[in-house]
Write a protein that holds these residues in place. Sequence first.
Motif, PDB file in Angstrom:
ATOM      1  N   SER A 187       0.834  -1.199   0.000  1.00 45.50           N
ATOM      2  CA  SER A 187       0.000   0.000   0.000  1.00 45.50           C
ATOM      3  C   SER A 187       0.871   1.252   0.000  1.00 45.50           C
ATOM      4  N   THR A 189       0.940   5.412   0.387  1.00 50.17           N
ATOM      5  CA  THR A 189       0.274   6.612   0.887  1.00 50.17           C
ATOM      6  C   THR A 189       1.003   7.829   0.345  1.00 50.17           C
ATOM      7  N   GLU A 192      -2.320  14.186  -1.610  1.00 53.76           N
ATOM      8  CA  GLU A 192      -3.231  14.645  -2.648  1.00 53.76           C
ATOM      9  C   GLU A 192      -3.037  16.124  -2.966  1.00 53.76           C
ATOM     10  N   ALA A 204       0.450   8.531  -5.390  1.00 53.11           N
ATOM     11  CA  ALA A 204       0.603   7.148  -4.940  1.00 53.11           C
ATOM     12  C   ALA A 204       0.528   6.163  -6.102  1.00 53.11           C
ATOM     13  N   GLY A 255      -3.854   9.979  -3.710  1.00 54.37           N
ATOM     14  CA  GLY A 255      -3.311   9.908  -2.359  1.00 54.37           C
ATOM     15  C   GLY A 255      -3.107   8.501  -1.844  1.00 54.37           C
ATOM     16  N   ALA A 256      -3.675   7.514  -2.518  1.00 52.66           N
ATOM     17  CA  ALA A 256      -3.531   6.135  -2.057  1.00 52.66           C
ATOM     18  C   ALA A 256      -3.595   5.179  -3.234  1.00 52.66           C
ATOM     19  N   SER A 258      -2.925   0.630  -3.951  1.00 48.86           N
ATOM     20  CA  SER A 258      -2.483  -0.670  -3.427  1.00 48.86           C
ATOM     21  C   SER A 258      -2.215  -1.624  -4.579  1.00 48.86           C
ATOM     22  N   GLU A 296       4.996  12.504   5.421  1.00 51.01           N
ATOM     23  CA  GLU A 296       4.009  11.524   5.858  1.00 51.01           C
ATOM     24  C   GLU A 296       3.790  10.414   4.836  1.00 51.01           C
ATOM     25  N   ALA A 297       4.408  10.525   3.664  1.00 55.20           N
ATOM     26  CA  ALA A 297       4.237   9.505   2.637  1.00 55.20           C
ATOM     27  C   ALA A 297       4.795   8.171   3.127  1.00 55.20           C
TER      28      ALA A 297
END
Length: 390
Positions: A187, A189, A192, A204, A255-256, A258, A296-297
């Motif tokens: 996953s 992160t 955005e 992402a 932003g995300a 997987s 924070e990524a």
Amino acid sequence: MAHALLDDTLAIMANLVAFRSVSQDSNLELIAYINQRLDQIGARTTLTLDPDGTKANLFATLGPPDMDGGIVLSGHTDVVPIEGQDWTSDPFLADRRGDRIYGRGTCDMKGFLACALAFGPRFAAADLKRPIHMAFTYDEEVGCLGAQVMLDQLASVGRKPAVCIVGEPTDMQIIEGHKGCCEYTTSFTGAEGHASQPDLGVNAVEYAVRFVTRLLEIGEVLKTRAPAESRFDPPWSTIQVGRMAGGIARNVIAGACSVDWELRPVSAGDFAYARSQIEAYVETDLLPRMRRVSPEAGVITQIIGEVAGLEPMSNSEADALVRSLTGNRNPATCVSFGTEAGLFQQHGISTVICGPGSIAQAHKPDEYIELSQMDACLDMLDRLGGHLAG
């Protein structure tokens, strides 16, 4: 001529098929049914549960108590889903049509479980010189999760069977090797933002694509590492990407994201090589680039299951035993599909795969097993009882 226990076996299999033990659901009712049958013949049983307490393994023993060196008959209780499949009969109703029994799990692998349970009373009545164990596991289809819990518990109390026969469908042929199966979800992160300024965010999806590209590059290298005498098809370790999902709109920096992927190694060395290459790429390349924009990524890989392969062992005790029981003179082979067999081997238990039905019928609509295969399995267990009593 049909084996004397065939009718009893088919009745048991019909009961097993009726339990909707799809991997995503609980198997406790099925385990309770099996436990009740084994309690009636005096088997000594042990349950091990999953972390939620909604699924269970059952390990049962007949014969000399507290004795090492026994024989394990092992099979999983879970089946794959039926959604999206076009069945011509109720998947959870064993339907006999001529010399075939149709139903979900008939060949994979409730047919084998039914054979073992049908022979339980005969094993219990015999003067066994070595124990016979029966192992019924959960969640084989989603990472062989139950067998790992069961085997760790056996090891913790010092129980050590000598041989294991995993009854996956092999047309009653002897399988001595298969690749490992390691499944992951990675996953990503990001950060955005507006798509007009992509450099101000962390996409992402973009970094997931870089990750997938690196997986494919490592997969190409693995082709060059194939053992010279490999009997697998294909002969090398493989990496495969099964699913990728992320983002919410064309004009939003994703932003995300997987990625679901798998590694099927032919050796422990290939497993270690691939994992180290992937982890190094994430730590030294992807994460630093992502965190230069957004601290924070992140990139997190979840292990869905890491199942050891079954390493071919020439002249093993398991191979010799099954040959003596089946009269099979064909060379033992290797297969591409995975099983729990390698986990037993990791615990020092000589293991082969041999069971009724064809893997070609597994996981399909109108899954079935031939009555002749059930007969052949019952004959094998008949001889096993004589072997253990002799």
